[in-house]
Design an enzyme around this catalytic site. Structure first.
Site, PDB file in Angstrom:
ATOM      1  N   HIS A  40     -48.206  42.683 -50.310  1.00 41.88           N
ATOM      2  CA  HIS A  40     -47.900  43.840 -49.482  1.00 41.88           C
ATOM      3  C   HIS A  40     -47.146  44.876 -50.291  1.00 41.88           C
ATOM      4  O   HIS A  40     -46.555  44.563 -51.325  1.00 41.88           O
ATOM      5  CB  HIS A  40     -47.061  43.436 -48.262  1.00 41.88           C
TER       6      HIS A  40
ATOM      7  N   CYS B 127     -35.549  42.071 -48.076  1.00 42.41           N
ATOM      8  CA  CYS B 127     -36.364  41.920 -49.272  1.00 42.41           C
ATOM      9  C   CYS B 127     -36.661  43.305 -49.830  1.00 42.41           C
ATOM     10  O   CYS B 127     -36.415  44.308 -49.163  1.00 42.41           O
ATOM     11  CB  CYS B 127     -37.662  41.163 -48.971  1.00 42.41           C
TER      12      CYS B 127
END
Length: 707
Positions: free
Chosen positions: A65, A217
């Protein structure tokens, strides 16, 4: 969610055998629908995110991603692989691959839905349904939440339900943190908000152990929310209350202060700094990477409960407020802190070195070696003359270089004393530049400035003047003290020492120069971008951080850059010539290492060194020492502080310089291949060839774990 994934974005027979091929196959579907405008640009963004941290998860899931300027709208593509694809998960290949594409400026609503999908991937019923579904349209509907299976705890499994039902137990999405003070996620059955008493000696009527957690993250789309879901599920199973603050791409809502105050422990599962971390000070804390929150949540809960029972807590807010103290361990000794203070200054200085050095080098390349004697471009600039453009670049680079010592000193002081250290640090660095104390003067000025500010801050101040302390009093007093010490007391001795160092470098010839080149090569390859590497690099850049560096200083810079290119290039070569000695993931990393090494990014060898340090690091040091020595012997010079092979035209004796690099690369690659070849395969048989596929890699990993 209905427009984020359709049947055209689903491939139930994904034939790709590598993660790059899988990403490309799914991305091509996005391009076909106009969701991605530049395939190669988007894949480069995906690869960059993958390089930060592998996106494989336990349970056979891969979630490549990224956020990219080449994405027109938030999009999700799904692929199912029969053979499995290695995404770097500890338990082996992934058969369920989700490619998540978010625009660089995606709105919060879409990102929240994507994050909800990430949470759903922690639901075993959801992933089982995806493995059994036989139709692309049905798979898309399942992911959209139109046919989602019910979870084991009875909560809705729909992705859209995870957004709309954010306040329901077990399916809280990003907005759950906003209502954390009224409904704790994962409350144990039968527990009440008004119960009291601490967990650890649990008994009837006592409230459950309470945990607050923060997950984050680098991209803030997937791992952030998967870690939150995993922690919440583990909390339910352990009978504890856990509330998670997800600091993701859609922003974050701070946990209610009352919830934080009532917590018995804290878990940080993050790969980027936790925002407003001081809120959680004074409590038992477990601090790990985000993947640990996904893969071993029960262990983290047990660890924080153990710390609470032992009374282990973090320092109270305000007890350690400097950037170094916030980033490190409060038990670190003075030597470790000193290294971090110095590295703080160096890290902020390096971009000025790179920009200024490359501009100066380009100025020489365009305007010739006499460009340093050109008049100011403000007085003389001819648009059609290359000499004028060369002079312009040279003079811009010179201005950037004038910031090096002040920035170094300022941010050393910042690392020690936070923002109050900036003013005296910059002033001391500027004075060092004025009195020709150079790099050594900058180091001293930064340390003195930080020490002076820390001393002032220990003085008890009447409340009436506390408001002007950081704005007026501390900058005024600290700058005066630092200025006095630099001008009157220590400036002249340091300037003399700096001149002595310069004279020594200018006098290096023969064996002395060769030994220095070998030593610097060893240092560059010892920790592959770590503190020792940075010391060697800083030593080299300090020598060329002047308008007219000496020939010896440019030789040192050339040797340092050449040696720093060796480890990643050698690993790339080794994976090419003897691929069977490396895992599939290492061979993929080897492809990227060609580019990283050629660009003078020594860190490109870190994945190999982390997996096999006893073979990779010594081999790299041998090659680095050889290259550094040969560069000195050949008399190669370099005016630019960075750039790798892209600044070869700016290198003196470029052909011999490339020979020095090639010699070190071949030596390191040969040593790695020999040492790995001597390694005895587990069980006394032949080593499993990773080329046989991800399944073989997984089997080999499981055998090693079992052993």
């Amino acid at each position: 969610m209905s427009d984020m994934i359709t049947a055209d974005l689903v491939d139930l027979d994904l034939s790709a055998d590598t993660k790059e091929a899988a990403a490309r196959a799914l991305a091509e579907r996005m391009v076909a629908l106009g969701r991605v405008t530049d395939l190669e640009g988007f894949l480069a963004d995906v690869a960059a995110r993958e390089a930060q941290m592998p996106t494989g998860l336990d349970g056979g899931i891969g979630i490549p991603h990224c956020r990219s300027a080449h994405v027109t709208e938030p999009t999700l593509a799904f692929g199912r692989s029969a053979a499995g694809i290695d995404f770097g998960a500890p338990d082996g290949p992934a058969d369920l691959i989700f490619l998540i594409a978010a625009p660089a400026g995606a709105d919060d609503a879409h990102l929240t839905i994507l994050s909800s999908l990430a949470r759903q991937l922690m639901n075993a019923e959801f992933t089982a349904a995806l493995r059994s579904v036989g139709d692309a349209g049905a798979a898309a509907a399942l992911i959209r939440g139109e046919e989602a299976p019910a979870r084991a705890d009875g909560a809705s499994g729909a992705v859209t339900g995870a957004v709309s039902g954010a306040d329901s137990e077990g399916s809280a999405a990003v907005s759950a943190a906003a209502s954390a003070d009224t409904a704790a996620v994962g409350t144990a059955p039968g527990a009440t908000d008004g119960s009291s008493g601490a967990e650890g000696t649990s008994g009837a009527g006592e409230r459950p152990f309470r945990i607050v957690a923060v997950t984050s993250c680098p991209t803030g789309i997937a791992h952030t929310y998967m870690a939150a879901e995993s922690l919440e599920n583990a909390g339910r199973e352990a009978g504890v209350e856990i509330v998670v603050e997800t600091q993701g791409s859609a922003g974050f809502t701070r946990l209610d202060p009352a919830v934080v105050a009532a917590a018995d422990g804290v878990i940080f599962a993050h790969d980027v700094p936790v925002r407003d971390k001081d809120r959680f000070a004074g409590k038992p804390t477990v601090d790990v990477g985000v993947k640990a929150g996904i893969n071993r949540p029960a262990e983290l809960i047990g660890e924080v409960r153990g710390k609470a029972e032992r009374g282990e807590v973090t320092a109270a807010a305000g007890a350690g407020g400097t950037p170094v103290e916030r980033a490190g361990d409060s038990t670190e000794g003075y030597g470790a802190k000193l290294r971090k203070w110095l590295m703080s200054g160096v890290s902020y200085m390096v971009p000025f070195v790179a920009a200024g050095g490359l501009l100066i080098a380009l100025g020489f390349a365009i305007g010739g070696w006499q460009v340093n004697k050109a008049p100011s471009v403000m007085d003389q600039f001819v648009w059609t003359q290359t000499d004028s453009w060369g002079a312009l670049l040279f003079q811009i680079g010179g201005v950037a270089f004038n910031f090096l010592i002040p920035v170094l000193a300022g941010y050393i002081a910042y690392g020690m004393a936070d923002r109050p250290g900036l003013v005296p640090g910059f002033v001391g660095g500027a004075i060092s530049l004025t009195i020709n104390a150079g790099f050594l003067g900058g180091l001293a000025a930064g340390l003195i400035a930080g020490g002076v500010v820390l001393s002032i801050q220990k003085v008890k101040i009447p409340p009436a003047v506390r408001g002007i302390m950081p704005v007026v009093v501390i900058p005024l007093i600290s700058s005066a003290i630092v200025g006095f010490l630099m001008f009157v007391v220590i400036g002249k001795p340091i300037a003399s020492a700096q001149q002595g160092l310069t004279d020594w470098l200018n006098g290096l010839t023969g064996s002395n120069a060769v030994l220095l080149g070998a030593l610097l090569g060893l240092m560059m390859c010892f920790d592959l971008g770590g503190p020792v590497n940075k010391v060697a690099y800083t030593f080299a850049t300090a020598g060329i951080a002047v308008a007219s560096p000496s020939d010896s200083a440019m030789k040192i810079m050339a040797a340092v850059m050449a040696a720093g290119m060796v480890p990643p290039l050698a690993m790339a070569l080794a994976t090419t010539v003897r691929g069977r000695l490396f895992t599939q993931t290492e061979r993929e990393n080897g492809k990227a290492a060609w580019v990283l090494g050629a660009s003078f990014i020594t860190e490109g060898a870190i994945p190999f060194a982390a997996a096999d340090p006893l073979r990779v690091i010594p081999s790299s040091m041998v090659g680095g020492a050889l290259t550094g020595a040969l560069s000195m012997i050949f008399g190669a010079t370099l005016r630019a502080p960075h750039g790798g092979i892209f600044v070869v035209p700016l290198i003196g004796n470029p052909l011999l310089y490339l020979v020095a690099i090639a010699a070190g690369v071949c030596a390191t690659a040969a040593l790695v291949v020999v040492l790995k070849g001597l390694r005895k395969p587990a069980g006394g048989g032949t080593a499993a060839d990773p080329a046989e596929g991800p399944a073989a890699v997984a089997a080999e990993r499981k055998q090693s774990v079992a052993a």
